[in-house]
Each structure stands twice: as structure tokens, then as C-alpha cells.
Scaffold this active site. Structure first.
Site, PDB file in Angstrom:
ATOM      1  CG  HIS A 199       0.214  -4.827  -6.866  1.00 38.83           C
ATOM      2  ND1 HIS A 199      -0.948  -5.264  -6.747  1.00 38.83           N
ATOM      3  CD2 HIS A 199       1.052  -5.865  -7.068  1.00 38.83           C
ATOM      4  CE1 HIS A 199      -0.919  -6.654  -7.068  1.00 38.83           C
ATOM      5  NE2 HIS A 199       0.194  -6.987  -7.554  1.00 38.83           N
TER       6      HIS A 199
HETATM    7  C1  UD1 Z   1       5.078  -9.154  -5.873  1.00 37.49           C
HETATM    8  C2  UD1 Z   1       4.890 -10.270  -6.911  1.00 37.49           C
HETATM    9  C3  UD1 Z   1       3.590 -10.040  -7.340  1.00 37.49           C
HETATM   10  C4  UD1 Z   1       2.494  -9.779  -6.413  1.00 37.49           C
HETATM   11  C5  UD1 Z   1       2.689  -8.620  -5.286  1.00 37.49           C
HETATM   12  C6  UD1 Z   1       1.638  -8.782  -4.304  1.00 37.49           C
HETATM   13  C7  UD1 Z   1       6.708 -10.856  -8.263  1.00 37.49           C
HETATM   14  C8  UD1 Z   1       7.440 -10.683  -9.301  1.00 37.49           C
HETATM   15  N1  UD1 Z   1       5.746  -9.978  -8.020  1.00 37.49           N
HETATM   16  O1  UD1 Z   1       5.217  -7.813  -6.543  1.00 37.49           O
HETATM   17  O2  UD1 Z   1       3.109 -11.105  -8.082  1.00 37.49           O
HETATM   18  O3  UD1 Z   1       1.290  -9.712  -6.802  1.00 37.49           O
HETATM   19  O4  UD1 Z   1       3.940  -9.184  -4.987  1.00 37.49           O
HETATM   20  O5  UD1 Z   1       1.791  -7.608  -3.278  1.00 37.49           O
HETATM   21  O6  UD1 Z   1       7.255 -11.643  -7.331  1.00 37.49           O
HETATM   22  N2  UD1 Z   1       8.044  -3.297  -0.706  1.00 37.49           N
HETATM   23  C9  UD1 Z   1       7.968  -2.854   0.645  1.00 37.49           C
HETATM   24  N3  UD1 Z   1       7.796  -3.605   1.583  1.00 37.49           N
HETATM   25  C10 UD1 Z   1       7.671  -5.026   1.387  1.00 37.49           C
HETATM   26  C11 UD1 Z   1       7.614  -5.617   0.172  1.00 37.49           C
HETATM   27  C12 UD1 Z   1       7.968  -4.694  -0.935  1.00 37.49           C
HETATM   28  O7  UD1 Z   1       8.120  -1.537   0.939  1.00 37.49           O
HETATM   29  O8  UD1 Z   1       7.306  -5.451   2.362  1.00 37.49           O
HETATM   30  C13 UD1 Z   1       8.299  -2.356  -1.954  1.00 37.49           C
HETATM   31  C14 UD1 Z   1       9.693  -2.314  -2.255  1.00 37.49           C
HETATM   32  O9  UD1 Z   1      10.018  -0.842  -2.682  1.00 37.49           O
HETATM   33  C15 UD1 Z   1       9.930  -3.087  -3.434  1.00 37.49           C
HETATM   34  C16 UD1 Z   1       8.563  -3.095  -4.156  1.00 37.49           C
HETATM   35  O10 UD1 Z   1       7.635  -2.850  -3.032  1.00 37.49           O
HETATM   36  O11 UD1 Z   1      10.732  -2.788  -4.188  1.00 37.49           O
HETATM   37  C17 UD1 Z   1       7.973  -4.114  -4.972  1.00 37.49           C
HETATM   38  O12 UD1 Z   1       8.195  -5.304  -4.128  1.00 37.49           O
HETATM   39  P1  UD1 Z   1       8.407  -6.680  -4.935  1.00 37.49           P
HETATM   40  O13 UD1 Z   1       8.465  -7.910  -3.812  1.00 37.49           O
HETATM   41  O14 UD1 Z   1       9.488  -6.623  -5.902  1.00 37.49           O
HETATM   42  O15 UD1 Z   1       7.233  -6.887  -6.022  1.00 37.49           O
HETATM   43  P2  UD1 Z   1       5.706  -6.485  -5.711  1.00 37.49           P
HETATM   44  O16 UD1 Z   1       5.324  -5.352  -6.454  1.00 37.49           O
HETATM   45  O17 UD1 Z   1       5.321  -6.427  -4.251  1.00 37.49           O
END
Ligand code: UD1
Length: 379
Positions: A219
């Protein structure tokens, strides 16, 4: 604010999936405290059922007292939105300290709001450094540690990272790994791979026998936000899956990228079993029975070390070096040759046995809460 009965109020913050397993044992230990009372704030950085609710349920984390419901956005938007919504909570609750865990955007966002209001900040899982400032988490780690009043380490050596950054020794305490508290507590309830494969149409290749499959997770932006890197990784993993079937719980970000880059064929490979993001007890069961885990996660490097399962880390660096020096982890990056070489080595030798690092013993949260109590009493 201190109450008349001298109870100290702490606001504990969670935001994203890897925070949940860290906060669970801390909330449980605080509940037993005579001195500290905790309020739980969820920022809502992760909001999908599969990324949030199942963790609260399975880990017995109390319902958050406050949900800021920030959702997704660019780093700036997400961080700013958390800050805006967290500030009024501090004005309303006037806590004696704010406690943050890990290295996600919610960690730095809430930390920054707290210290600007002169509220002491406690950081659990401090001092970890990958040395790679291209990782958003590395920036979050460095900045959170700089502004924290109490820093709790998961590995002793992390103290040197903090010393180099000029952080006073008296703020730092080596307490052990709260995520391993959660792992030890929940291991007896792990869901077996057999059950998971049966429920998800595993078929002939996925019997769920111990050692008959591998687990993969991906991820990190550095792996999944570039078509070239992701395509090459998926090719390598396809090759591996011909020798060892791989189960793949897919993070929403990764699912979206695989779709938009036109790489969904990967899921049609017979040796690949696609799952939605796994719950905690499912992931624990999958890792426990695996021959090897291939991942770019931070937490999984530690969990596999604790379980004694070989881990191949698809990143160029780790902020958790003890998993390499003492545990079962090998850092290989995204280079096909290195991944295959390390995989073959695990298949031939079973991988390194590894040792359990100091204080990864299930009691880290108790030590932290006892130390915070003393700290409050000294102030
Ligand atoms: C975040 C953390 C990372 C951790 C990871 C675990 C930061 C900078 N990164 O990354 O350290 O390892 O979580 O999962 O804080 N999304 C969904 N549903 C959700 C959450 C996210 O669909 O419940 C999708 C969205 O399209 C979003 C993308 O995932 O834009 C990324 O989510 P985000 O919270 O920005 O960062 P992660 O990649 O999950």
C-alpha cells in the site's frame, strides 16, 4: 485540566488502521488506572468498515467519544482538516495531556494542535527512523518527536536517533512494543487460514495448511502510485505465486491503482487469492500459518518477528531495524532479482529463526501507563 479529585485527563488519538492495534492496550491499561481518565478521539482518516469498524470490535476498543470524520484528501487537506476539527475539542475538554501513536497524518496533526495550546504531548512508538524523507510517515515521525514531552520507544536503539536530533534524554523512555501487547492478547482468537480460505473461495491451491501459502500486502505510495513499480512488483509476485500460492488482502488505495493502471489481470492468476482488507484476527491467522509474508507495511515487519515467520519487506529501508538485526525480516526493495533470491532462500532454508526483541512481551502498555502516572505526580 486537573479535576478536584486530582484525576488527570488524557485525550488519546487514533486515525488510521495501524493506530488501532496500538491504542487498544493503552486504553485498557488506562481504564485500570486510579489516576488517569482517557477520552478517545477518532479523526476519521480511515473510515471504511473494513479499515475501521472491525478493528474497534475485534480489539475491544471503546467507541470513540468524538469522531472528527475528516476522511481522505491530499496530505495538506487531510492534515489541515484534522487540525481544524481537533482544536475545538481541546478547547472544550481542556485535557492534561494528548497521547498520539505511530506516524500517520493524524499523529502529527493532533500533536501540533496540542503543543500550540501548551498541552503536553505524549508519543507512543517514538524514535523510529527509516532515513527516507520521501516517506510521508518519516516527516510525521521527525516532527512529532520534536514537539513531544514524553517519548516512548519500542526498541532501545531508537534513542540514538532522538539524541542526534537533540531531544533531551529525560523525555525518553524505553517501554517496549504496544502492538505486540495486542498481538499476544489476541493470538488465541486468531481466525484460521482454513476458515478464511473456505469463506473466500480459496479452491484447491488454498487449503490453509500451515506453511502451504504466503501472504502479501502492498500500500506504500512508493510501490503503488507508480505504474512501472507496481507492474514490476505484480509480475514478480505472479512468478512467486507459481511456487507458493499468495493470499492478498487489498488496501483500498492499491485496489484503485491496480484498476486504473489496467493491471487487474493479476487477480486472475490461479496462485493469487484476492481478499478485501482483512480484519485484525483474520490477518493474525493468515500470518501465523504462512510460510512467508511479503509486505511494505511497517507493523507487519514487527508482527512477523514476534510470530517467528519470515518477512520479505518490499521497501528500500526500514524504520524498525530490530526486525532485521534480531527478527525475521529481510529488506529487499522492489528489485525483482533480490525479491526472488530472498524468496528462494526462505523456501530452501525456512528463513532465519530470529529472536524476540526486548520488552516485546505483552506488557508495554502497562509500563507506559505506570510511567505516565509517575510523570503526572512529579509535575
Ligand atoms: C495511511 C498512513 C500509513 C499507514 C496506512 C495503513 C499516512 C500518511 N499514511 O496510509 O502510514 O501505513 O494508512 O493503511 O497517514 N481510503 C479508503 N477508505 C478508507 C481510508 C482510505 O478508501 O477508509 C482510500 C482513499 O482513496 C484514500 C486512500 O485510501 O485517498 C489513502 O488513504 P490515506 O489515509 O490518505 O493513506 P493510506 O494510504 O491509507
Amino acid at each position: 485540566m486537573s479535576q478536584e479529585n486530582n484525576t488527570k485527563e488524557i485525550i488519546c488519538v487514533v486515525g488510521a488502521r495501524p493506530n488501532f492495534m496500538k491504542i487498544a492496550p493503552l486504553m485498557a491499561a488506562i481504564k485500570k488506572s486510579q489516576i488517569i481518565n482517557a477520552t478517545l478521539v477518532h479523526t476519521g482518516q480511515h473510515y471504511d468498515e473494513a479499515m475501521k469498524k472491525s478493528f474497534f470490535d475485534q480489539l475491544g476498543i471503546p467507541e470513540p467519544d468524538v469522531d472528527l470524520e475528516v476522511g481522505s484528501g491530499s496530505h495538506a487537506v487531510q492534515t489541515a482538516e484534522i487540525m481544524k476539527r481537533f482544536e475545538p475539542i481541546l478547547d472544550q475538554k481542556t485535557p492534561d495531556a494528548v497521547l498520539v501513536v505511530g506516524d500517520v497524518n493524524s499523529t502529527i496533526a493532533c500533536g501540533l494542535v496540542a503543543v500550540k495550546k501548551n498541552i503536553p504531548l505524549i508519543h507512543v512508538e517514538a524514535g523510529l527512523r527509516s532515513g527516507d524523507r520521501n516517506m510521508p510517515e518519516e516527516i510525521n515521525r521527525i516532527l512529532t518527536d520534536q514537539i513531544s514531552d514524553l517519548l516512548y520507544l519500542t526498541e532501545k536503539e531508537a534513542k540514538e536517533n532522538l539524541a542526534k536530533e537533540g531531544i533531551a534524554e529525560e523525555k525518553i523512555y524505553f517501554a517496549g512494543n504496544v502492538m505486540i501487547d495486542t498481538l499476544k492478547m489476541n493470538l488465541p482468537n486468531a481466525v484460521s487460514a482454513k476458515e478464511i480460505f473456505r469463506d473466500n473461495g480459496g479452491g484447491r491451491l488454498f487449503s490453509g495448511e500451515d506453511g502451504s501459502y504466503g501472504v502479501m500486502t502492498l500500500h506504500r505510495p512508493s510501490n503503488v502510485d507508480s505504474k512501472e513499480v507496481l507492474e514490476s512488483l505484480l509480475e514478480t509476485l505472479t512468478q512467486i505465486s507459481k511456487e507458493l500460492p499468495l493470499v492478498f488482502p487489498v488496501h483500498p488505495r492499491t485496489a484503485a491503482r491496480i484498476g486504473s493502471y489496467g493491471l487487474s489481470d493479476f487477480f486472475e492468476q490461479p496462485g493469487i487469492l484476492k481478499l478485501p482488507p482483512a480484519g485484525y484476527l483474520q490477518m493474525l491467522g493468515l500470518m501465523k500459518g504462512a510460510k512467508v509474508v511479503l509486505t511494505d507495511s511497517g507493523g507487519i515487519q514487527e508482527e512477523t518477528t514476534s510470530l517467528g515467520i519470515p518477512c520479505i519487506t518490499l521497501r528500500d529501508s526500514t524504520e524498525r531495524p530490530i526486525t532485521v538485526t534480531e527478527g525475521t525480516n529481510t529488506i529487499v526493495g522492489s528489485d525483482k532479482r533480490k525479491i526472488i533470491h530472498t524468496f528462494n532462500d526462505v523456501m530452501e532454508t525456512g528463513g532465519r529463526a530470529g529472536n524476540i526483541p526486548e520488552f516485546w512481551d505483552g506488557k508495554a502498555a502497562e509500563r507506559i501507563v505506570a510511567h505516565i502516572e509517575e510523570w503526572f505526580q512529579r509535575r
